[in-house]
Write an enzyme that holds these catalytic residues in place. Structure first.
Site, PDB file in Angstrom:
ATOM      1  CG  HIS A  67      45.268  46.405  40.323  1.00  0.00           C
ATOM      2  ND1 HIS A  67      45.081  45.467  41.312  1.00  0.00           N
ATOM      3  CD2 HIS A  67      45.989  47.392  40.879  1.00  0.00           C
ATOM      4  CE1 HIS A  67      45.658  45.891  42.424  1.00  0.00           C
ATOM      5  NE2 HIS A  67      46.214  47.059  42.186  1.00  0.00           N
ATOM      6  CB  ILE A  70      44.974  42.872  33.701  1.00  0.00           C
ATOM      7  CG1 ILE A  70      43.712  42.866  32.828  1.00  0.00           C
ATOM      8  CG2 ILE A  70      44.611  42.611  35.156  1.00  0.00           C
ATOM      9  CD1 ILE A  70      43.162  41.487  32.588  1.00  0.00           C
ATOM     10  CB  CYS A  71      48.681  45.991  36.873  1.00  0.00           C
ATOM     11  SG  CYS A  71      50.050  45.905  38.010  1.00  0.00           S
ATOM     12  CB  ALA A  72      46.851  40.509  37.702  1.00  0.00           C
TER      13      ALA A  72
END
Lengths: 420, 161
Positions: free
Chosen positions: B86, B93-95
């Protein structure tokens, strides 16, 4: 050097938070209490607390800002809307009382901790006084609780019948009590208490004799003058005058109890928005997004202020000062180029302009597909008179072809072809 | 809003710097103003990232805390982003909590802890799908990217409405 500025800010800003109080071991519950009276969004003691439909409580302004950003409760994610905001005067009373008591309780708690620490650091025998004090304090606490929860009226504890041994405890209780909203006309200051047996008003100094005599002794009556005073306080005297005063003050302050309605800005021209701002003596400079943001902010600030109890409301001058701070903060962040609004507005319109050449190339590259579309188009148009359902089908087909959504590397790219 | 923004950040900073120290493995590197803070994140215990240290950069504006801060890993001055499904190599950041699932009740420290545990629970050290394409076209600010959260790491899976 930069660090200093932040430290200065930290020192100057007069930041209060639950950590001011000693930890659980030294002062159980105090941190939690201070935390419970704070808004989960701004971490300040509640300002004009309101509850959302889900029951969670926030400052009115925080709740309004949150809803305009995202219409859900930030704690439980249930849907929220401004229309469902309900004021929470009980919480506000608690906060007002706590604000009054906080500094004092904080001093008591920190004093107590230093005393305990010195106590731990040195042999107990050499400090007989604090030890004794520690021993007596639970006693006096019990005594106070007894006097409150016992058969006699709670007011007894005020008029000095049961004299609490610990001075600080007694003061603490009286502060709590003075914060209570239910101060009846028979408040302890008139020296009378309610007899627990016959429920009549008896002079506090005579209550024991009164009880011993089986309630035979005539209770000391509230004098006529006093009674009159009480009634006049309730009716002819203070209350209406106060109301009138308030009314007058409100008029002077150009203040009413009615909230400013929300405006749908999309239907308004720039000039109309400026007129709206001018109506409230606000700045009318800046571009359209700024004008809208300013009016939205004013509506939120103004309406949030109305969610205060009338005694806690701010003057319009204060609200305007708040607006000035907002303008300054806005200017500061947009100068440094981090303002989200700036970033987003550039993102859409300017990005399109800046990358026009690249878009053109992409459109060109996509065009070879096109011939199939126009050849389809005349067909459904020709069918218009014959069959309605088929044209609908064709329309659907076309819209599917125009909007192509591709999902790659975790991003969704939606490409709407406006030329088709 | 602006006043809420600076006051809340000063509270958070005071909290980080006083007696309640941040959790183990999280250390404040830089907080000279209310615009950019940098933390050092280290995953302790048994994990794929044992012994590695990462810089986590927060960027704030006056919409904080109503909108999420821009959070990414530091990828300059000798620091690298962790290799994680992620996390893109440019530090983005892919959160979901940094986007759709952000709530103003979250804090800087809550984000640090979430990112730390995201690393700690990682099973395979690999780059996200399409990393190169994304890094080539990505905006400077990760908040301008519309991520799609495609797995079950959302912190509020059940009570989202």
């Amino acid at each position: 050097m930069g660090k200093n500025t932040v430290h200065d800010l930290l020192n100057n800003a007069d930041i209060q938070d639950p950590l001011d109080f000693p930890g659980r071991a030294d002062a159980p519950g105090l941190r939690d209490l201070d935390g419970a009276l704070r808004c989960k969004i701004c971490q300040e003691l509640f300002e004009a607390p309101v509850v959302l439909a889900c029951g969670h409580c926030f400052c009115s302004l925080c709740a309004r800002n949150q809803i305009s950003e995202k219409a859900v409760c930030p704690v439980c994610w249930k849907p929220a809307s401004e229309g469902h905001l309900r004021v929470n005067p009980t919480m506000e009373e608690a906060v007002v009382a706590w604000k009054g008591a906080r500094a004092y309780v904080l001093r008591l708690a920190t004093d107590d901790r230093t005393r305990q620490n010195t106590l731990r650091g040195t042999p107990e025998s050499s400090h007989p006084r604090p030890t004794k004090k520690r021993k007596t304090s639970p006693d006096s606490e019990i005594e106070l609780i007894e006097s409150v929860s016992g058969p006699s009226s709670p007011r007894r504890s005020h008029v000095g019948i049961t004299k609490p041994k610990s001075k600080s405890k007694a003061r603490f209780t009286s502060i709590e009590r003075s914060g209570e909203p239910f101060s009846s006309p028979n408040s302890p200051d008139d020296g009378c208490v309610e007899c627990p047996a016959c429920a009549r008003q008896v002079n506090a100094s005579l209550i024991n004799e009164h009880l011993d005599s089986g309630c035979k002794m005539p209770p000391t009556k509230i004098t006529d003058a006093k009674e009159k005073d009480e009634w006049s306080k309730l009716f002819a005297g203070k209350a209406p005058k106060k109301g009138k005063d308030r009314l007058k003050a409100d008029v002077n302050d150009d203040d009413t109890d009615s909230p400013i309605p929300k405006v749908s800005y999309t239907v308004l021209k720039d000039k109309q928005i400026r007129d709206l701002l001018a109506e409230h003596d606000l700045l009318t400079t800046g571009d359209r997004p700024l004008l809208i943001a300013r009016h939205q902010r004013w509506v939120s600030v103004y309406n949030a202020n109305l969610d205060h109890m009338s005694t806690q409301r701010k003057r319009q001058a204060e609200l305007r000062a708040e607006m000035r701070r907002w303008e300054e903060g806005r200017r500061a962040t947009s100068n440094s180029g981090t303002a989200r609004e700036v970033a987003l507005s550039i993102n859409v319109s300017e990005y399109r302009r800046e990358n026009k050449a690249e878009f053109a190339v992409l459109v060109e590259r996509a065009k070879p597909k096109k011939p199939s579309l126009p050849s389809n188009l005349p067909q459904p148009q020709g069918q218009v008179k014959k069959d309605h359902t088929s044209i609908n089908e064709a329309d659907d087909e076309q819209s599917v072809a125009d909007i192509t959504a591709t999902q790659e590397n975790g991003m969704v790219v939606i490409d709407v072809d406006s030329e088709a | 809003m602006s006043t809420v923004y600076t006051r809340r950040l000063s509270k958070e900073l005071a909290e980080i710097q006083t007696e309640t120290k941040p959790p183990i493995g999280i250390r404040l590197l830089k907080a000279d103003d209310f615009e950019t803070w940098i933390f050092e994140i280290e995953v302790l215990g048994d994990s794929l990232y044992r012994g590695e240290r990462f810089g986590l950069k927060f960027r704030f504006d006056n919409s904080y805390p109503f909108s999420a801060p821009a959070v990414q890993f530091v990828v300059d001055s000798g620091m690298k982003a962790p290799v994680h499904p992620h996390v893109y190599t440019n530090g983005h950041i892919c959160a979901s909590i940094l986007g759709d699932d952000w709530s103003p009740t979250l804090s800087v420290m809550a984000v640090c802890i979430t990112i730390q545990s995201m690393l700690a629970s990682c099973k395979r050290k690999e780059l996200p799908e399409g990393n190169d394409t994304y890094v080539r076209t990505a905006p400077d600010n990760p908040k301008k990217t519309h991520f799609v959260y495609d797995d079950d790491t959302s912190p509020f899976p059940s009570n989202r409405v």
